[in-house]
Design an enzyme around this catalytic site. Structure first.
Site, PDB file in Angstrom:
ATOM      1  CB  SER A  87     -29.524  36.886  -7.934  1.00  0.00           C
ATOM      2  OG  SER A  87     -30.113  36.499  -6.709  1.00  0.00           O
ATOM      3  CG  HIS A 102     -30.842  41.029  -8.350  1.00  0.00           C
ATOM      4  ND1 HIS A 102     -31.705  41.976  -8.858  1.00  0.00           N
ATOM      5  CD2 HIS A 102     -31.633  40.052  -7.833  1.00  0.00           C
ATOM      6  CE1 HIS A 102     -32.955  41.592  -8.660  1.00  0.00           C
ATOM      7  NE2 HIS A 102     -32.937  40.426  -8.026  1.00  0.00           N
ATOM      8  CG  ASP A 120     -33.144  38.249  -5.022  1.00  0.00           C
ATOM      9  OD1 ASP A 120     -33.973  38.887  -5.700  1.00  0.00           O
ATOM     10  OD2 ASP A 120     -32.214  37.587  -5.515  1.00  0.00           O
ATOM     11  CG  MET A 130     -37.027  36.929  -0.768  1.00  0.00           C
ATOM     12  SD  MET A 130     -36.916  35.206  -1.277  1.00  0.00           S
ATOM     13  CE  MET A 130     -36.090  35.381  -2.859  1.00  0.00           C
ATOM     14  CG  HIS A 161     -36.215  41.807  -6.539  1.00  0.00           C
ATOM     15  ND1 HIS A 161     -36.180  40.549  -7.110  1.00  0.00           N
ATOM     16  CD2 HIS A 161     -37.516  42.202  -6.580  1.00  0.00           C
ATOM     17  CE1 HIS A 161     -37.409  40.191  -7.468  1.00  0.00           C
ATOM     18  NE2 HIS A 161     -38.236  41.169  -7.147  1.00  0.00           N
ATOM     19  CG  MET A 188     -39.377  39.648  -4.212  1.00  0.00           C
ATOM     20  SD  MET A 188     -38.336  38.228  -4.605  1.00  0.00           S
ATOM     21  CE  MET A 188     -36.742  38.884  -4.157  1.00  0.00           C
ATOM     22  CG  MET A 237     -40.742  38.770 -10.537  1.00  0.00           C
ATOM     23  SD  MET A 237     -39.040  38.639  -9.941  1.00  0.00           S
ATOM     24  CE  MET A 237     -38.788  36.869  -9.843  1.00  0.00           C
ATOM     25  N   GLY A 289     -39.355  34.016  -4.994  1.00  0.00           N
ATOM     26  CA  GLY A 289     -39.211  33.326  -3.709  1.00  0.00           C
ATOM     27  C   GLY A 289     -37.961  32.473  -3.598  1.00  0.00           C
ATOM     28  CG  PHE A 290     -37.760  29.310  -3.271  1.00  0.00           C
ATOM     29  CD1 PHE A 290     -37.154  29.036  -2.047  1.00  0.00           C
ATOM     30  CD2 PHE A 290     -39.137  29.432  -3.323  1.00  0.00           C
ATOM     31  CE1 PHE A 290     -37.918  28.870  -0.900  1.00  0.00           C
ATOM     32  CE2 PHE A 290     -39.916  29.277  -2.179  1.00  0.00           C
ATOM     33  CZ  PHE A 290     -39.302  28.999  -0.958  1.00  0.00           C
ATOM     34  N   GLY A 318     -32.940  29.152  -8.623  1.00  0.00           N
ATOM     35  CA  GLY A 318     -32.854  27.833  -9.245  1.00  0.00           C
ATOM     36  C   GLY A 318     -34.129  27.300  -9.862  1.00  0.00           C
ATOM     37  CG  ASP A 345     -34.956  38.260 -10.644  1.00  0.00           C
ATOM     38  OD1 ASP A 345     -34.252  37.234 -10.628  1.00  0.00           O
ATOM     39  OD2 ASP A 345     -35.251  38.912  -9.611  1.00  0.00           O
ATOM     40  N   GLY A 346     -35.065  35.426 -13.016  1.00  0.00           N
ATOM     41  CA  GLY A 346     -35.591  34.100 -12.732  1.00  0.00           C
ATOM     42  C   GLY A 346     -35.332  33.128 -13.866  1.00  0.00           C
ATOM     43  N   GLY A 347     -34.489  32.156 -13.606  1.00  0.00           N
ATOM     44  CA  GLY A 347     -34.229  31.116 -14.605  1.00  0.00           C
ATOM     45  C   GLY A 347     -33.452  31.596 -15.813  1.00  0.00           C
ATOM     46  N   GLY A 369     -28.770  34.113 -10.874  1.00  0.00           N
ATOM     47  CA  GLY A 369     -28.283  33.626  -9.587  1.00  0.00           C
ATOM     48  C   GLY A 369     -27.564  32.310  -9.757  1.00  0.00           C
ATOM     49  CB  SER A 370     -28.838  28.825  -9.947  1.00  0.00           C
ATOM     50  OG  SER A 370     -29.854  29.105 -10.882  1.00  0.00           O
TER      51      SER A 370
END
Ligand code: DX5
Ligand code: ZN
Length: 222
Positions: free
Chosen positions: A10, A35, A37, A39, A68, A70, A139, A144-145, A147, A177-179, A199-200
């Protein structure tokens, strides 16, 4: 099974002052798709960019682009995202009063339709559209963010969805998606996820190729 799993960096965690180079770097490092994002500051408390982001990515790589969305009223922008070069477009069930119609629009515009679902939204809200999507995006943080920490309860949702898809004989990708990190990616793969957004974990690592290689290695046997 070979190539069952896909890693989708991402770019939200990339250095935006060098976006093209960052996309080329993860492509070179073994990414399977990119990916992106989107928003709107309404559906989620953060703002990124619209079709111009996809169009810029399109000029940077030949890899499939995974948009994606959002955003509220995603149906207003689907044609523009497809035109900009998105290969797959995810819309949130929470933003679509007529989800089948929105998914059909994505298909008509030439992109692969996907539905995204927030951690707090029950799986039952998407049961009726599973035969209309190429992918479900689960998700694993509140959107939204980048990390944020993975929400462990989402693991069970992945397993439940995979069981339901198998029961119905549907060949649908499950994207998480996420963490997503090296320490939880195997449990997600074991639960039935096939596309891993990170992402991170990738862009904040020192060596993108090593990180992607490690991720693929950890999930290879799943
Ligand atoms: C969050 C986005 C994610 C985000 C993931 O709302 O949808 O794609 O970039 O970032 P990490 O992998 O850092 O959690
Ligand atoms: Zn995302």
């Amino acid at each position: 099974m070979a190539n069952k799993h896909k890693i989708a960096p991402s770019v939200l965690s990339a250095d935006f002052s060098r976006l093209g180079d960052e996309i080329k770097a993860v492509a070179q490092a073994g990414a399977d798709l990119i990916h992106l994002d989107v928003m709107d500051g309404h559906f989620v408390p953060n703002i990124t960019a619209g079709p111009i982001l996809v169009e810029a990515a399109r000029r940077s790589t030949g890899l499939p682009l995974d948009a994606h969305l959002m955003i509220e009223h995603p149906e207003r922008y689907i044609a523009a995202f497809a035109q900009a070069g998105a290969g797959s477009i995810s819309v949130h069930v929470e933003t679509c009063p007529d989800l089948p119609k929105t998914l059909a629009l994505i298909r008509q515009c030439g992109a692969a339709p996907a539905v995204a679902i927030n951690p707090a939204t029950p799986l039952a809200t998407i049961h009726g559209v599973l035969d209309q999507v190429k992918m479900v995006l689960i998700m694993t943080v509140n959107p939204g963010f980048g990390g944020q920490a993975f929400i462990p309860a989402c693991l069970d949702k992945v397993a439940q969805l995979r069981a339901l898809l198998d029961q119905r004989g549907l060949d649908v990708e499950i994207e998480v998606d996420g963490g997503v990190k090296l320490d939880n990616i195997k449990s997600l793969a074991d639960a039935g996820a096939t596309v891993f957004v990170a992402g991170s974990a990738i862009f904040k690592s020192a060596d993108y190729a090593q990180t992607i290689r490690d991720m693929k290695c950890v999930i290879a046997a799943s």
